[in-house]
Design a protein around this motif. Structure first.
Motif, PDB file in Angstrom:
ATOM      1  N   PHE A   1       0.787  -1.235   0.000  1.00  0.00           N
ATOM      2  CA  PHE A   1       0.000   0.000   0.000  1.00  0.00           C
ATOM      3  C   PHE A   1       0.820   1.286   0.000  1.00  0.00           C
ATOM      4  O   PHE A   1       0.261   2.372  -0.014  1.00  0.00           O
ATOM      5  CB  PHE A   1      -0.962  -0.004   1.192  1.00  0.00           C
ATOM      6  CG  PHE A   1      -1.771  -1.259   1.271  1.00  0.00           C
ATOM      7  CD1 PHE A   1      -2.683  -1.591   0.277  1.00  0.00           C
ATOM      8  CD2 PHE A   1      -1.610  -2.147   2.327  1.00  0.00           C
ATOM      9  CE1 PHE A   1      -3.420  -2.770   0.336  1.00  0.00           C
ATOM     10  CE2 PHE A   1      -2.339  -3.323   2.405  1.00  0.00           C
ATOM     11  CZ  PHE A   1      -3.248  -3.636   1.406  1.00  0.00           C
ATOM     12  N   GLY A   2       2.139   1.164   0.035  1.00  0.00           N
ATOM     13  CA  GLY A   2       2.997   2.342   0.004  1.00  0.00           C
ATOM     14  C   GLY A   2       3.333   2.852   1.393  1.00  0.00           C
ATOM     15  O   GLY A   2       2.939   2.263   2.405  1.00  0.00           O
ATOM     16  N   PRO A   3       4.077   3.960   1.438  1.00  0.00           N
ATOM     17  CA  PRO A   3       4.554   4.489   2.719  1.00  0.00           C
ATOM     18  C   PRO A   3       3.416   4.844   3.680  1.00  0.00           C
ATOM     19  O   PRO A   3       2.361   5.325   3.271  1.00  0.00           O
ATOM     20  CB  PRO A   3       5.334   5.743   2.324  1.00  0.00           C
ATOM     21  CG  PRO A   3       5.636   5.579   0.872  1.00  0.00           C
ATOM     22  CD  PRO A   3       4.543   4.740   0.295  1.00  0.00           C
ATOM     23  N   ILE A   4       3.682   4.619   4.947  1.00  0.00           N
ATOM     24  CA  ILE A   4       2.767   5.018   6.024  1.00  0.00           C
ATOM     25  C   ILE A   4       3.128   6.446   6.402  1.00  0.00           C
ATOM     26  O   ILE A   4       4.295   6.746   6.657  1.00  0.00           O
ATOM     27  CB  ILE A   4       2.908   4.063   7.230  1.00  0.00           C
ATOM     28  CG1 ILE A   4       2.421   2.662   6.838  1.00  0.00           C
ATOM     29  CG2 ILE A   4       2.156   4.601   8.453  1.00  0.00           C
ATOM     30  CD1 ILE A   4       2.736   1.577   7.860  1.00  0.00           C
ATOM     31  N   ASP A   5       2.138   7.327   6.438  1.00  0.00           N
ATOM     32  CA  ASP A   5       2.442   8.711   6.793  1.00  0.00           C
ATOM     33  C   ASP A   5       1.897   9.117   8.163  1.00  0.00           C
ATOM     34  O   ASP A   5       2.131  10.235   8.613  1.00  0.00           O
ATOM     35  CB  ASP A   5       1.979   9.687   5.707  1.00  0.00           C
ATOM     36  CG  ASP A   5       0.487   9.687   5.453  1.00  0.00           C
ATOM     37  OD1 ASP A   5      -0.252   8.938   6.130  1.00  0.00           O
ATOM     38  OD2 ASP A   5       0.044  10.421   4.553  1.00  0.00           O
TER      39      ASP A   5
END
Length: 179
Positions: A36-40
């Protein structure tokens, strides 16, 4: 006849909970990032067991959770696929059919917070691939408002404050798509 409009991108959010939430999140975090991509954003640890003991038999006592947000926005139609991916991750770590953790994906739009579920209920809408969307909160008059059927934890200010932080982040990300 209504005019079909472009659908807004939304902010992917997950509630990750377990009786050993810190341990299991660290074990699974890279897998979530891979899909899901980077956690921000990652919330402080939130009490969950005070709202339900449903998961104690499966996961043990002291169930707590964290809300996480992902940097990349998604199309809301992706929610069913995302829920199936998180179910597969949960099952991959299960022991004798018991999950060690639960991952509840959903999304934040500027007007709503929606969760994905496998369980049918009258207020849930089927979105395909065995998954239903549950409208959980609406954002109206400058605050999160719950419904009669909203899960008890999401009715609490502690959870709404975390979702408000994510919503504000989403509004900034959303500006890029509205230009």
């Amino acid at each position: 006849m209504g005019k079909i409009r472009k659908v807004d991108m939304v902010n992917l959010v997950m509630f990750f909970f377990s009786s050993q939430v810190e341990y299991w999140f660290e074990e699974v975090k890279n897998r979530l990032i891979e899909y899901f991509g980077p956690i921000d954003y990652k919330s402080e640890i939130l009490d969950f067991e005070k709202y339900t003991l449903y998961y104690n038999k499966e996961m043990g006592e002291g169930v707590r959770g964290i809300l996480i947000s992902f940097e990349r926005l998604i199309h809301p139609a992706q929610l069913a696929d995302i829920k199936n991916i998180t179910n597969n991750i949960e099952n991959g770590f299960a022991v004798n059919g018991n999950r060690r953790f639960n991952i509840d994906p959903g999304y934040i739009h500027h007007m709503q917070f929606v969760l994905a579920t496998t369980k049918m209920w009258p207020h849930r809408i089927y979105i395909g691939k065995g998954i239903y969307a549950e409208p959980t909160l609406m954002y109206i008059n400058g605050r999160w408002k719950d419904y009669d059927f909203t899960y008890p934890n999401y009715k609490e200010e502690e959870y709404k404050k975390e979702l408000e932080i994510i919503r504000l982040m989403y509004l900034e990300k959303r500006k890029k798509f509205l230009r």
